[in-house]
Design a protein around this motif. Structure first.
Motif, PDB file in Angstrom:
ATOM      1  N   TYR A  99       0.835  -1.201   0.000  1.00  0.00           N
ATOM      2  CA  TYR A  99       0.000   0.000   0.000  1.00  0.00           C
ATOM      3  C   TYR A  99       0.874   1.257   0.000  1.00  0.00           C
ATOM      4  CZ  TYR A  99      -3.617   3.311   1.421  1.00  0.00           C
ATOM      5  OH  TYR A  99      -4.468   4.378   1.483  1.00  0.00           O
ATOM      6  N   GLY A 100       1.924   1.251   0.805  1.00  0.00           N
ATOM      7  CA  GLY A 100       2.857   2.384   0.848  1.00  0.00           C
ATOM      8  C   GLY A 100       3.530   2.604  -0.489  1.00  0.00           C
ATOM      9  N   ASN A 101       3.937   1.522  -1.163  1.00  0.00           N
ATOM     10  CA  ASN A 101       4.549   1.637  -2.490  1.00  0.00           C
ATOM     11  C   ASN A 101       3.564   2.207  -3.499  1.00  0.00           C
ATOM     12  OD1 ASN A 101       6.982   0.627  -1.583  1.00  0.00           O
ATOM     13  ND2 ASN A 101       6.541  -1.463  -2.220  1.00  0.00           N
ATOM     14  N   HIS A 102       2.311   1.789  -3.396  1.00  0.00           N
ATOM     15  CA  HIS A 102       1.273   2.288  -4.304  1.00  0.00           C
ATOM     16  C   HIS A 102       1.064   3.794  -4.098  1.00  0.00           C
ATOM     17  CE1 HIS A 102      -2.352   2.444  -6.685  1.00  0.00           C
ATOM     18  NE2 HIS A 102      -3.033   2.909  -5.645  1.00  0.00           N
ATOM     19  N   ILE A 103       0.965   4.224  -2.854  1.00  0.00           N
ATOM     20  CA  ILE A 103       0.789   5.648  -2.539  1.00  0.00           C
ATOM     21  C   ILE A 103       1.978   6.450  -3.058  1.00  0.00           C
ATOM     22  CG2 ILE A 103       0.639   7.338  -0.646  1.00  0.00           C
ATOM     23  CD1 ILE A 103      -1.956   5.759  -1.089  1.00  0.00           C
ATOM     24  N   GLU A 104       3.184   5.923  -2.845  1.00  0.00           N
ATOM     25  CA  GLU A 104       4.392   6.608  -3.302  1.00  0.00           C
ATOM     26  C   GLU A 104       4.390   6.768  -4.824  1.00  0.00           C
ATOM     27  OE1 GLU A 104       9.201   5.957  -3.171  1.00  0.00           O
ATOM     28  OE2 GLU A 104       7.955   4.973  -1.665  1.00  0.00           O
ATOM     29  N   SER A 105       3.966   5.735  -5.545  1.00  0.00           N
ATOM     30  CA  SER A 105       3.932   5.829  -7.012  1.00  0.00           C
ATOM     31  C   SER A 105       2.882   6.839  -7.469  1.00  0.00           C
ATOM     32  CB  SER A 105       3.684   4.464  -7.646  1.00  0.00           C
ATOM     33  OG  SER A 105       2.375   4.019  -7.398  1.00  0.00           O
ATOM     34  N   LEU A 106       1.744   6.917  -6.753  1.00  0.00           N
ATOM     35  CA  LEU A 106       0.719   7.905  -7.097  1.00  0.00           C
ATOM     36  C   LEU A 106       1.237   9.327  -6.875  1.00  0.00           C
ATOM     37  CD1 LEU A 106      -2.518   6.286  -5.598  1.00  0.00           C
ATOM     38  CD2 LEU A 106      -1.903   6.499  -8.005  1.00  0.00           C
ATOM     39  N   ILE A 107       1.950   9.549  -5.777  1.00  0.00           N
ATOM     40  CA  ILE A 107       2.515  10.871  -5.493  1.00  0.00           C
ATOM     41  C   ILE A 107       3.536  11.237  -6.562  1.00  0.00           C
ATOM     42  CG2 ILE A 107       3.977  12.167  -3.884  1.00  0.00           C
ATOM     43  CD1 ILE A 107       2.528  10.619  -1.608  1.00  0.00           C
TER      44      ILE A 107
END
Length: 116
Positions: A99-107
């Motif tokens: 989930y953290g990796n997904h959020i980071e990629s969205l940012i």
């Protein structure tokens, strides 16, 4: 969680990393990181959160392999940590890393769009 349960969870986390990394020879088990452990107050059950590098199939195979090795892992933990009763172990995927990796990629995606 009580102070004692926290101490036991930390000790189990350290020992599990060693056991999974060195003692288990199951080819289904991939590169596993123990991210956390929740031990019940009565020390009867421990929920082990893991993250696995690889595809969804590899993560699923790793969970199956770990489930099959529960008895061996529990015996090893019992020998390394002196407790009257070793907690029952349940493995679960820790989705927080993904989930953290997904959020980071969205940012990163939003930042790239703003720079253009």
């Amino acid at each position: 969680m009580s102070v004692r349960a926290n101490r036991i969870a930390e000790q189990m986390k350290k020992e599990l990393g060693d056991i999974i990394g060195q003692k288990l020879k199951d080819p289904r088990i991939g590169f596993v990181t123990v991210t956390g452990i929740d031990v019940t107050g009565d020390l009867q059950q421990a929920k082990v959160f893991i993250s696995v590098l690889g595809t969804a199939k590899e993560r699923e195979d790793t969970l199956i392999g770990l489930s099959k090795a529960k008895g061996f892992i529990r015996t090893e933990i019992g020998q390394r940590i002196r407790l009257r009763k070793t907690p029952e172990i349940e493995f679960e995927m820790d989705e927080s890393v993904a989930y953290g990796n997904h959020i980071e990629s969205l940012i990163r995606q939003v930042n790239d769009e703003n720079e253009q």
